[in-house]
Design an enzyme around this catalytic site. Structure first.
Site, PDB file in Angstrom:
ATOM      1  N   GLU A 162      12.476  -9.294   2.106  1.00 13.32           N
ATOM      2  CA  GLU A 162      11.724  -8.122   2.577  1.00 13.32           C
ATOM      3  C   GLU A 162      12.579  -6.878   2.338  1.00 13.32           C
ATOM      4  O   GLU A 162      13.751  -6.853   2.730  1.00 13.32           O
ATOM      5  CB  GLU A 162      11.450  -8.298   4.077  1.00 13.32           C
ATOM      6  CG  GLU A 162      10.825  -7.090   4.731  1.00 13.32           C
ATOM      7  CD  GLU A 162      10.728  -7.248   6.254  1.00 13.32           C
ATOM      8  OE1 GLU A 162      11.049  -8.332   6.789  1.00 13.32           O
ATOM      9  OE2 GLU A 162      10.357  -6.252   6.896  1.00 13.32           O
ATOM     10  N   PRO A 171       0.791  -1.227   0.000  1.00 13.68           N
ATOM     11  CA  PRO A 171       0.000   0.000   0.000  1.00 13.68           C
ATOM     12  C   PRO A 171       0.830   1.288   0.000  1.00 13.68           C
ATOM     13  O   PRO A 171       1.867   1.369   0.650  1.00 13.68           O
ATOM     14  CB  PRO A 171      -0.826  -0.103   1.288  1.00 13.68           C
ATOM     15  CG  PRO A 171      -0.154  -1.129   2.113  1.00 13.68           C
ATOM     16  CD  PRO A 171       0.510  -2.072   1.163  1.00 13.68           C
ATOM     17  N   HIS A 188      12.704  -2.413   2.377  1.00 16.62           N
ATOM     18  CA  HIS A 188      12.113  -1.117   2.732  1.00 16.62           C
ATOM     19  C   HIS A 188      13.033  -0.021   2.224  1.00 16.62           C
ATOM     20  O   HIS A 188      14.260  -0.143   2.328  1.00 16.62           O
ATOM     21  CB  HIS A 188      11.944  -0.981   4.244  1.00 16.62           C
ATOM     22  CG  HIS A 188      11.077  -2.050   4.805  1.00 16.62           C
ATOM     23  ND1 HIS A 188       9.711  -2.034   4.708  1.00 16.62           N
ATOM     24  CD2 HIS A 188      11.391  -3.216   5.433  1.00 16.62           C
ATOM     25  CE1 HIS A 188       9.214  -3.124   5.259  1.00 16.62           C
ATOM     26  NE2 HIS A 188      10.213  -3.858   5.695  1.00 16.62           N
ATOM     27  N   TYR A 230      10.937   9.071   1.655  1.00 18.72           N
ATOM     28  CA  TYR A 230      10.987   8.021   0.635  1.00 18.72           C
ATOM     29  C   TYR A 230      11.682   8.447  -0.668  1.00 18.72           C
ATOM     30  O   TYR A 230      11.804   7.642  -1.582  1.00 18.72           O
ATOM     31  CB  TYR A 230       9.564   7.530   0.329  1.00 18.72           C
ATOM     32  CG  TYR A 230       8.897   6.917   1.539  1.00 18.72           C
ATOM     33  CD1 TYR A 230       9.400   5.769   2.128  1.00 18.72           C
ATOM     34  CD2 TYR A 230       7.767   7.507   2.112  1.00 18.72           C
ATOM     35  CE1 TYR A 230       8.813   5.210   3.253  1.00 18.72           C
ATOM     36  CE2 TYR A 230       7.161   6.951   3.231  1.00 18.72           C
ATOM     37  CZ  TYR A 230       7.691   5.808   3.795  1.00 18.72           C
ATOM     38  OH  TYR A 230       7.107   5.254   4.907  1.00 18.72           O
ATOM     39  N   ARG A 269      12.939   4.589  12.802  1.00 17.45           N
ATOM     40  CA  ARG A 269      11.749   5.448  12.726  1.00 17.45           C
ATOM     41  C   ARG A 269      10.841   5.219  13.944  1.00 17.45           C
ATOM     42  O   ARG A 269      11.316   4.836  14.994  1.00 17.45           O
ATOM     43  CB  ARG A 269      11.040   5.194  11.395  1.00 17.45           C
ATOM     44  CG  ARG A 269      11.933   5.539  10.185  1.00 17.45           C
ATOM     45  CD  ARG A 269      11.219   5.331   8.875  1.00 17.45           C
ATOM     46  NE  ARG A 269      10.047   6.219   8.776  1.00 17.45           N
ATOM     47  CZ  ARG A 269       9.062   6.028   7.895  1.00 17.45           C
ATOM     48  NH1 ARG A 269       9.097   4.997   7.070  1.00 17.45           N
ATOM     49  NH2 ARG A 269       8.042   6.867   7.851  1.00 17.45           N
ATOM     50  N   ASN A 329       8.069  -5.359  -0.722  1.00 16.33           N
ATOM     51  CA  ASN A 329       7.915  -4.232   0.193  1.00 16.33           C
ATOM     52  C   ASN A 329       6.435  -4.193   0.562  1.00 16.33           C
ATOM     53  O   ASN A 329       5.603  -3.752  -0.235  1.00 16.33           O
ATOM     54  CB  ASN A 329       8.353  -2.920  -0.450  1.00 16.33           C
ATOM     55  CG  ASN A 329       8.310  -1.764   0.540  1.00 16.33           C
ATOM     56  OD1 ASN A 329       7.710  -1.875   1.616  1.00 16.33           O
ATOM     57  ND2 ASN A 329       8.933  -0.651   0.194  1.00 16.33           N
ATOM     58  N   ARG A 331       4.930  11.031  -2.319  1.00 16.39           N
ATOM     59  CA  ARG A 331       4.603  10.661  -0.942  1.00 16.39           C
ATOM     60  C   ARG A 331       5.796  10.911  -0.024  1.00 16.39           C
ATOM     61  O   ARG A 331       6.846  10.274  -0.183  1.00 16.39           O
ATOM     62  CB  ARG A 331       4.252   9.172  -0.916  1.00 16.39           C
ATOM     63  CG  ARG A 331       4.040   8.619   0.444  1.00 16.39           C
ATOM     64  CD  ARG A 331       4.045   7.102   0.442  1.00 16.39           C
ATOM     65  NE  ARG A 331       3.805   6.628   1.779  1.00 16.39           N
ATOM     66  CZ  ARG A 331       4.092   5.404   2.203  1.00 16.39           C
ATOM     67  NH1 ARG A 331       4.609   4.522   1.376  1.00 16.39           N
ATOM     68  NH2 ARG A 331       3.864   5.073   3.439  1.00 16.39           N
TER      69      ARG A 331
END
Ligand code: DQA
Length: 145
Positions: free
Chosen positions: A97, A9, A99, A22, A106, A73, A17
């Site tokens: 995985e 998502p 990111h 990012y 974070r 991701n 975004r």
């Protein structure tokens, strides 16, 4: 070797975004970069993105017999989707995985990945390069046999 790069998502909004977190590369630009990196290593890649948990799970199921591995991701689902974790375990394919951000640096809720135990490994914090490192990990694992 054939890999699926699967994004969860909000990752379709990359570029616009939260660029401070990012980066400013769009989703399409990042996909092109991954495709070029994979092609240089003789790896075929397809791309998929879903904003829903069921969509991510359906894509994982469809990987059975179609791909050698998945670069995933899962976005925020990473932190709480036991259903995606179970899907990863069910398909019996290596899933890396990834990111863009360093989730461990974070907010507290991002420090936990419930999918990590079902994944082959985790790469986080290198922006779009996280995906390229995952491609390299698959290439190196294949070379090791
Ligand atoms: C993310 C990190 C997640 O915490 C967040 O919900 C995302 C993106 C990343 O790539 O850094 O959607 O997976």
């Amino acid at each position: 070797m054939k890999l699926l790069v699967l994004n969860g998502p909000n990752l379709n909004l990359l570029g616009m975004r939260e660029p401070g977190v990012y980066g400013s590369d769009s989703y399409d630009e990042i996909c092109r970069r991954i495709a070029g990196h994979a092609a240089a290593r003789d790896i075929a890649v397809d791309f998929a993105q879903s904003n829903s948990e069921g969509g991510v799970i359906d894509r994982l199921h469809a990987c059975i017999g179609a791909y050698d591995g998945v670069i995933l991701n899962a976005g925020a689902y990473t932190h709480y989707s036991y259903a995606i974790r179970d899907a990863i375990a069910a398909i019996r394919l290596p899933v890396i995985e990834v990111h863009l951000s360093n989730i461990h640096a974070r907010e507290e809720f991002r420090h936990t990945s419930v999918i990590a135990p079902a994944c082959r490994g985790q790469i986080a914090g290198f922006g779009p390069v996280s995906y390229l490192l995952a491609v390299d990990a698959f290439a190196e694992m294949a070379a090791e046999g």
